[in-house]
Motif scaffolding. Sequence first.
Motif, PDB file in Angstrom:
ATOM      1  N   LEU A  19       6.356 -11.327   4.843  1.00  0.00           N
ATOM      2  CA  LEU A  19       5.200 -11.076   5.716  1.00  0.00           C
ATOM      3  C   LEU A  19       5.388  -9.732   6.433  1.00  0.00           C
ATOM      4  O   LEU A  19       4.446  -8.948   6.565  1.00  0.00           O
ATOM      5  CB  LEU A  19       5.048 -12.209   6.733  1.00  0.00           C
ATOM      6  CG  LEU A  19       4.849 -13.598   6.103  1.00  0.00           C
ATOM      7  CD1 LEU A  19       4.795 -14.669   7.179  1.00  0.00           C
ATOM      8  CD2 LEU A  19       3.579 -13.632   5.246  1.00  0.00           C
ATOM      9  N   THR A  20       6.619  -9.447   6.857  1.00  0.00           N
ATOM     10  CA  THR A  20       6.917  -8.150   7.487  1.00  0.00           C
ATOM     11  C   THR A  20       6.728  -7.033   6.471  1.00  0.00           C
ATOM     12  O   THR A  20       6.238  -5.951   6.795  1.00  0.00           O
ATOM     13  CB  THR A  20       8.378  -8.130   8.003  1.00  0.00           C
ATOM     14  OG1 THR A  20       8.578  -9.298   8.788  1.00  0.00           O
ATOM     15  CG2 THR A  20       8.688  -6.897   8.813  1.00  0.00           C
ATOM     16  N   LEU A  21       7.103  -7.323   5.202  1.00  0.00           N
ATOM     17  CA  LEU A  21       6.957  -6.314   4.149  1.00  0.00           C
ATOM     18  C   LEU A  21       5.468  -5.985   3.947  1.00  0.00           C
ATOM     19  O   LEU A  21       5.093  -4.814   3.825  1.00  0.00           O
ATOM     20  CB  LEU A  21       7.581  -6.834   2.854  1.00  0.00           C
ATOM     21  CG  LEU A  21       7.631  -5.850   1.701  1.00  0.00           C
ATOM     22  CD1 LEU A  21       8.472  -4.627   2.044  1.00  0.00           C
ATOM     23  CD2 LEU A  21       8.185  -6.518   0.431  1.00  0.00           C
ATOM     24  N   ILE A  22       4.630  -7.026   3.931  1.00  0.00           N
ATOM     25  CA  ILE A  22       3.173  -6.789   3.784  1.00  0.00           C
ATOM     26  C   ILE A  22       2.707  -5.873   4.914  1.00  0.00           C
ATOM     27  O   ILE A  22       2.016  -4.882   4.707  1.00  0.00           O
ATOM     28  CB  ILE A  22       2.383  -8.128   3.840  1.00  0.00           C
ATOM     29  CG1 ILE A  22       2.783  -9.041   2.680  1.00  0.00           C
ATOM     30  CG2 ILE A  22       0.874  -7.867   3.847  1.00  0.00           C
ATOM     31  CD1 ILE A  22       2.172 -10.438   2.749  1.00  0.00           C
ATOM     32  N   ARG A  23       3.138  -6.198   6.142  1.00  0.00           N
ATOM     33  CA  ARG A  23       2.732  -5.413   7.318  1.00  0.00           C
ATOM     34  C   ARG A  23       3.161  -3.950   7.174  1.00  0.00           C
ATOM     35  O   ARG A  23       2.403  -3.045   7.476  1.00  0.00           O
ATOM     36  CB  ARG A  23       3.389  -5.974   8.602  1.00  0.00           C
ATOM     37  CG  ARG A  23       2.822  -7.259   9.095  1.00  0.00           C
ATOM     38  CD  ARG A  23       1.503  -7.083   9.823  1.00  0.00           C
ATOM     39  NE  ARG A  23       1.586  -6.282  11.031  1.00  0.00           N
ATOM     40  CZ  ARG A  23       0.665  -5.427  11.433  1.00  0.00           C
ATOM     41  NH1 ARG A  23      -0.432  -5.251  10.717  1.00  0.00           N
ATOM     42  NH2 ARG A  23       0.811  -4.741  12.547  1.00  0.00           N
ATOM     43  N   SER A  24       4.415  -3.738   6.697  1.00  0.00           N
ATOM     44  CA  SER A  24       4.922  -2.361   6.577  1.00  0.00           C
ATOM     45  C   SER A  24       4.035  -1.554   5.643  1.00  0.00           C
ATOM     46  O   SER A  24       3.691  -0.413   5.935  1.00  0.00           O
ATOM     47  CB  SER A  24       6.338  -2.332   5.995  1.00  0.00           C
ATOM     48  OG  SER A  24       7.203  -2.995   6.845  1.00  0.00           O
ATOM     49  N   PHE A  25       3.652  -2.149   4.513  1.00  0.00           N
ATOM     50  CA  PHE A  25       2.813  -1.411   3.559  1.00  0.00           C
ATOM     51  C   PHE A  25       1.421  -1.157   4.149  1.00  0.00           C
ATOM     52  O   PHE A  25       0.893  -0.055   4.045  1.00  0.00           O
ATOM     53  CB  PHE A  25       2.712  -2.169   2.232  1.00  0.00           C
ATOM     54  CG  PHE A  25       3.908  -1.946   1.341  1.00  0.00           C
ATOM     55  CD1 PHE A  25       4.098  -0.721   0.722  1.00  0.00           C
ATOM     56  CD2 PHE A  25       4.835  -2.946   1.122  1.00  0.00           C
ATOM     57  CE1 PHE A  25       5.198  -0.492  -0.103  1.00  0.00           C
ATOM     58  CE2 PHE A  25       5.940  -2.738   0.304  1.00  0.00           C
ATOM     59  CZ  PHE A  25       6.125  -1.502  -0.304  1.00  0.00           C
ATOM     60  N   VAL A  26       0.848  -2.189   4.783  1.00  0.00           N
ATOM     61  CA  VAL A  26      -0.508  -2.020   5.334  1.00  0.00           C
ATOM     62  C   VAL A  26      -0.493  -0.931   6.408  1.00  0.00           C
ATOM     63  O   VAL A  26      -1.344  -0.042   6.423  1.00  0.00           O
ATOM     64  CB  VAL A  26      -1.032  -3.367   5.902  1.00  0.00           C
ATOM     65  CG1 VAL A  26      -2.326  -3.153   6.690  1.00  0.00           C
ATOM     66  CG2 VAL A  26      -1.249  -4.367   4.773  1.00  0.00           C
ATOM     67  N   LYS A  27       0.513  -1.006   7.291  1.00  0.00           N
ATOM     68  CA  LYS A  27       0.607  -0.016   8.394  1.00  0.00           C
ATOM     69  C   LYS A  27       0.717   1.394   7.854  1.00  0.00           C
ATOM     70  O   LYS A  27       0.297   2.346   8.483  1.00  0.00           O
ATOM     71  CB  LYS A  27       1.865  -0.305   9.239  1.00  0.00           C
ATOM     72  CG  LYS A  27       1.568  -1.207  10.428  1.00  0.00           C
ATOM     73  CD  LYS A  27       2.637  -1.108  11.505  1.00  0.00           C
ATOM     74  CE  LYS A  27       4.038  -1.304  10.989  1.00  0.00           C
ATOM     75  NZ  LYS A  27       5.012  -1.840  11.867  1.00  0.00           N
ATOM     76  N   ASN A  28       1.340   1.536   6.682  1.00  0.00           N
ATOM     77  CA  ASN A  28       1.538   2.867   6.111  1.00  0.00           C
ATOM     78  C   ASN A  28       0.475   3.216   5.082  1.00  0.00           C
ATOM     79  O   ASN A  28       0.705   4.022   4.176  1.00  0.00           O
ATOM     80  CB  ASN A  28       2.939   2.992   5.517  1.00  0.00           C
ATOM     81  CG  ASN A  28       3.979   3.092   6.601  1.00  0.00           C
ATOM     82  OD1 ASN A  28       4.136   4.147   7.210  1.00  0.00           O
ATOM     83  ND2 ASN A  28       4.640   1.990   6.899  1.00  0.00           N
TER      84      ASN A  28
END
Length: 399
Positions: A19-28
Motif C-alpha cells: 500500500l505504501t508502494l502504491i502511494r509512492s508511485f502515485v505521489k511521484n
Amino acid sequence: MKKHVLIGISGGIAAYKSLTLIRSFVKNDYEVKVVATDHALEFVTPLTIETLSGNKLYNNMFQTGQERTTEHIALAQWADVFVVAPATANIIGKYAHGLADDALSTTLLAYKKILFMAPAMNDAMWDNEAVQANLKILQNRGVKILEPGSGFLACNSEGKGRMMEPEKIFEAIDNYLCGKNSGLRALVSAGGTQEPIDAVRYIGNRSSGLMGFCLAESLAQKGVQVDLISGPTSLTTHHPLIHRIDVQTAADMLQACQMVASQVDIIIMAAAVADYTPEHAVDYKVKKTDATWQIHLKPTEDILKTLSLHRANDRQIVVGFALETNDEKENAIKKLKTKQLDMIVLNSLNDKGAGFSTSTNKVLLIDKNEQVIDIPLQSKQAVAEEIVSQILKKINHHE
Ligand SMILES: Cc1cc2nc3c(=O)[nH]c(=O)nc-3n(C[C@H](O)[C@H](O)[C@H](O)COP(=O)(O)O)c2cc1C
C-alpha cells in the motif's frame, strides 16, 4: 505523459507494505494499476487498493461486466513496468514454470517488458532449494529480483526474507526507468579469465563473476554508467546503464580496460585474472601420448597495478579485491600500498560463505588510511551495495 506501473500483490504478510508502494508511485506522478491474488486480498482490501491507486483492482478473470474480458492482456500491454511486491514463494514458483491459474500469474505470462519481483517470505522458505532454484530461473530470464533483507520476520524468527522496504523498491524502479544518470562513469571487471593451452584446453579458475556483476548493477542503480568487462560467464545483465564487454584472456582484459580507463571516475577490479599464462599456446588440439607434458607459464601483466599507477586524474578512485588464505589483513594492506589503491576489498577463503563460488560474501573494506569497515555475511548484491555506497561517499566528500 505519466509512466504506467502495474503492481502485482500476492499473499504474503508484507502485502500491507505494498500500500505504501502504491502511494509512492502515485505521489511521484505514476499511473498505478494493481492486480492481486485471492490470497493477497486476505491481507489488504480492494477498497484500500482502489482508493490509493485511483483505479479499479484486477483480481477475478472470470467476472462478467468488466470493461474487457481479456483484462490480463490489456493490462500487460498497458504497463511500462510491472513489479510484484510482495512476491510469495508460490507466485515465484508458478511464474518460473509458466503456470497461469489466476489473474496475477496469467497477466505475468502475457507481459513482455521489464519485470521486478520483491520476494518476501519466512527465512526457511527463502532457503528452500526449490525456491532458490526458481529464483535462479527467473534471474537468468532477466527478471530483476529485489533482494529481501535480513531481520525480524512476521513469524517471530530472525533471518533473511523481509521484503525490501517500499521506498527502496520505488527508488530502484524509478532510477531504472528514468535511466537516472549521475554523470559518473565506472569500469568494473568481473569473472575469471581463460588462458589457452591449445585449441580446446585452457587454464581457468572458479570465479563465478557474480560479485562484479552485482557491483555493476549497484552502480547502475545509483545512476552510474558502467563498462563491465567480463571473463566468460553465464551471468546476464539488462540495466540500460551497463555496457558489457566480453573477453577471454588476461591480455584481452587488460586491453579492454585500457580502452576505457581514462574516461571513468571509478575503477573496480573484481575479476579473478590469471597470474600466469602459457608461454606458447598452439592453435590445434595436442594429441594424448604416454609422455608427460610440460607447460611453461609466464606471468601476466598486473591489470589493477597498471591502471592504478597510470591514472587519468587524481580524482579517479581505484578499488581492488584481495582473496587471501593467510595473514589476510597484512597481505591486503601490502597490496593496497604497493598498488596505490584507494580501497581494497578483502575476501578470506577461511570464512564460510565468502569467496568464489558462493552467492554470499563477507568482506573487510580497507581504505588507504587503513580505516576498516567490516561488511558481515550477506548476499553478494547487498555486499555490493555497501561497497558502492562507501565509494560514492568518498567521491562526494572528495576524500
Ligand atoms: C499469515 C500468513 C502469512 C503468510 N506470509 C507469506 C509470505 O510472507 N510469503 C509467502 O511466500 N507466503 C506466505 N504465506 C503463504 C501464502 O499465503 C500461500 O503460500 C498462498 O498460497 C500464496 O498464494 P498467492 O501466491 O497466490 O498469493 C502466508 C500465509 C499466511 C496465512
